[in-house]
Write a protein that holds these residues in place. Structure first.
Motif, PDB file in Angstrom:
ATOM      1  N   PHE A 174       0.286   1.981  -9.920  1.00 25.37           N
ATOM      2  CA  PHE A 174       1.198   1.417  -8.935  1.00 25.37           C
ATOM      3  C   PHE A 174       0.657   1.849  -7.585  1.00 25.37           C
ATOM      4  CE2 PHE A 174       4.782   1.865  -6.004  1.00 25.37           C
ATOM      5  CZ  PHE A 174       5.297   0.575  -6.053  1.00 25.37           C
ATOM      6  N   ASP A 175       0.515   0.899  -6.660  1.00 26.67           N
ATOM      7  CA  ASP A 175      -0.057   1.259  -5.371  1.00 26.67           C
ATOM      8  C   ASP A 175       0.585   0.445  -4.259  1.00 26.67           C
ATOM      9  OD1 ASP A 175      -1.643   2.654  -3.620  1.00 26.67           O
ATOM     10  OD2 ASP A 175      -3.409   1.410  -3.884  1.00 26.67           O
ATOM     11  N   ILE A 176       0.588   1.045  -3.074  1.00 27.00           N
ATOM     12  CA  ILE A 176       1.029   0.365  -1.864  1.00 27.00           C
ATOM     13  C   ILE A 176      -0.218  -0.197  -1.178  1.00 27.00           C
ATOM     14  CG2 ILE A 176       2.316   0.589   0.281  1.00 27.00           C
ATOM     15  CD1 ILE A 176       3.935   1.241  -2.222  1.00 27.00           C
ATOM     16  N   LEU A 177      -0.162  -1.445  -0.767  1.00 31.66           N
ATOM     17  CA  LEU A 177      -1.336  -2.116  -0.218  1.00 31.66           C
ATOM     18  C   LEU A 177      -1.563  -1.699   1.230  1.00 31.66           C
ATOM     19  CD1 LEU A 177      -0.794  -5.622  -1.833  1.00 31.66           C
ATOM     20  CD2 LEU A 177      -2.425  -3.847  -2.530  1.00 31.66           C
ATOM     21  N   GLY A 178      -2.168  -0.532   1.395  1.00 25.78           N
ATOM     22  CA  GLY A 178      -2.439  -0.010   2.730  1.00 25.78           C
ATOM     23  C   GLY A 178      -3.379  -0.877   3.536  1.00 25.78           C
ATOM     24  N   GLU A 179      -4.275  -1.586   2.854  1.00 18.59           N
ATOM     25  CA  GLU A 179      -5.207  -2.453   3.573  1.00 18.59           C
ATOM     26  C   GLU A 179      -4.468  -3.594   4.279  1.00 18.59           C
ATOM     27  OE1 GLU A 179      -5.900  -3.477  -0.884  1.00 18.59           O
ATOM     28  OE2 GLU A 179      -4.882  -1.953   0.315  1.00 18.59           O
ATOM     29  N   ASP A 180      -3.420  -4.125   3.628  1.00 22.25           N
ATOM     30  CA  ASP A 180      -2.633  -5.189   4.257  1.00 22.25           C
ATOM     31  C   ASP A 180      -1.867  -4.658   5.463  1.00 22.25           C
ATOM     32  OD1 ASP A 180      -3.588  -6.745   2.235  1.00 22.25           O
ATOM     33  OD2 ASP A 180      -1.656  -7.154   1.298  1.00 22.25           O
ATOM     34  N   ALA A 181      -1.417  -3.403   5.371  1.00 25.04           N
ATOM     35  CA  ALA A 181      -0.712  -2.789   6.496  1.00 25.04           C
ATOM     36  C   ALA A 181      -1.623  -2.674   7.710  1.00 25.04           C
ATOM     37  CB  ALA A 181      -0.179  -1.411   6.092  1.00 25.04           C
TER      38      ALA A 181
END
Length: 375
Positions: A174-181
């Protein structure tokens, strides 16, 4: 003198057994057992019927007997590296609450241990495996090349990542899409009028740092700005490191009017250094961080950042790990989400040009500017 109660002692009702559940439903004990343990070869409708009937009869499995029968401790493991400066301090309470809550909902437990070094972490995980205190592990803050993953693969121990890694083979995550941020942050700053947008990355070797840096590059290209390594720093995940990298970026021939940071602690360091130079954060220099640490809300001005719901992340990870332990394919256990942008006072329209900023920093530091201000 001993006085006996006039009423006979009430006898405790006999404990419901798995055979009682099986008989009530017309199923075999093996089917009931597999349904209660979440095996996917039993249909979801049958699992639901069994759970309902077990609750109705008051049946709960004895944990020690179940461990002997299934070979499982019904426990999720996590080892936190407490000696790491780039650790989980701001998020650990909510994160563990989410893990524990989801585990409890499935009648599992959470085993938490700590380590001070990577070697200590591997040894601690090995001990929990040998002592059968954890059936699988949640691995937070994954690295591009992660020794924990290598060890668990070798031992065939289930695991789930809070993050991603360079080689996703056999990895649930499970990951948060830091690249999109980061792309969103660059677009936001560009829309405010910034044309010199700097970036400071996070901890070396961590996968989050790699993807956030890549997101910055993608964002810069998307808005048509040139990539300039003179206003890109890295390896900064503390306030002190953020101050150091801010000095370096602001000393560039064409300093950035906005700085995007991979972590909030770095961003708070940038803000501190800017204020020490007499710059107004959110006016002369804009700053955006990532993480949503509590300190950011109380800084002056409040830090614009991307907030991650650590409790929800814990819930997702616990559920994914239990499913992985029960035998589901890791390729089917991969989920991502987005961080929430908190548009606060540290990011605003530029009040200084890059040239004016350079002159201000030169005066504040006693350095002679090598270039004249742009006309």
């Amino acid at each position: 003198m001993l006085v006996r109660d006039s009423e006979p002692e009430e006898r405790r009702a006999p404990r419901a057994r798995i055979s009682d559940v099986a008989q009530a439903l017309g199923l075999t004990k093996a089917t009931v057992s597999r349904a209660l343990n979440g095996y996917t070869d039993i249909s979801e409708s049958t699992r639901a019927r069994v759970r309902h009937k077990a609750a109705e009869l008051g049946y709960t499995p004895l944990s020690h007997a179940q461990a002997i029968r299934t070979g499982r401790a019904r426990s999720l493991g996590i080892v936190l590296q407490v000696g790491d400066q780039d650790g989980q301090r701001p998020f650990v309470a909510d994160f563990l609450a989410g893990l524990s809550s989801a585990a409890s909902a499935e009648n599992w437990t959470l085993t938490v241990a700590t380590a001070t070094t990577e070697e200590d972490m591997l040894a601690t995980m090995g001990r929990l495996i040998d002592e059968r205190k954890a059936d699988g592990f949640v691995l937070p803050r994954t690295k591009v090349a992660d020794e924990r993953i290598r060890m668990l693969r070798r031992l065939s121990i289930p695991f789930v990542l809070f993050g991603r890694t360079a080689d996703p083979e056999s990895c649930a995550y499970f990951d948060i899409l830091g690249e999109d941020a980061m792309v969103l942050a660059v677009r936001h700053l560009h829309g405010l009028g910034h044309r010199r947008i700097g970036y400071i990355g996070g901890g070396d070797g961590f996968y989050y740092s790699a993807v956030r840096s890549a997101g910055y590059r993608t964002g810069i290209e998307a808005v048509g700005l040139p990539f300039d390594p003179a206003i890109v720093g890295g390896g900064a995940y503390t306030v002190d490191a953020g101050m150091r990298e801010a000095d370096r970026l602001l000393a560039a021939d064409e300093p950035p009017t906005a700085i995007l940071c991979a972590t909030d602690m770095c961003a708070l360091g940038v803000c501190r250094r800017a204020m020490a130079l007499g710059l107004r954060v959110g006016g002369d220099l804009s700053v955006i961080g990532y993480d949503g640490v509590p300190e950011g809300a109380w800084s002056t001005p409040p830090l614009a950042t991307f907030e991650v719901d650590s409790r929800v992340a814990g819930l997702h990870l616990a559920n994914l790990l239990i499913r992985r332990i029960r035998g589901e394919n890791p390729a089917d256990l991969r989920e991502t989400a987005h961080a929430r942008f908190l548009d606060r006072g540290s990011a605003a329209r530029p009040m200084m040009s890059s040239a004016e900023l350079r002159e201000h920093v030169a005066r504040a530091t006693g350095r002679r500017s090598e270039r004249r201000p742009d006309r």
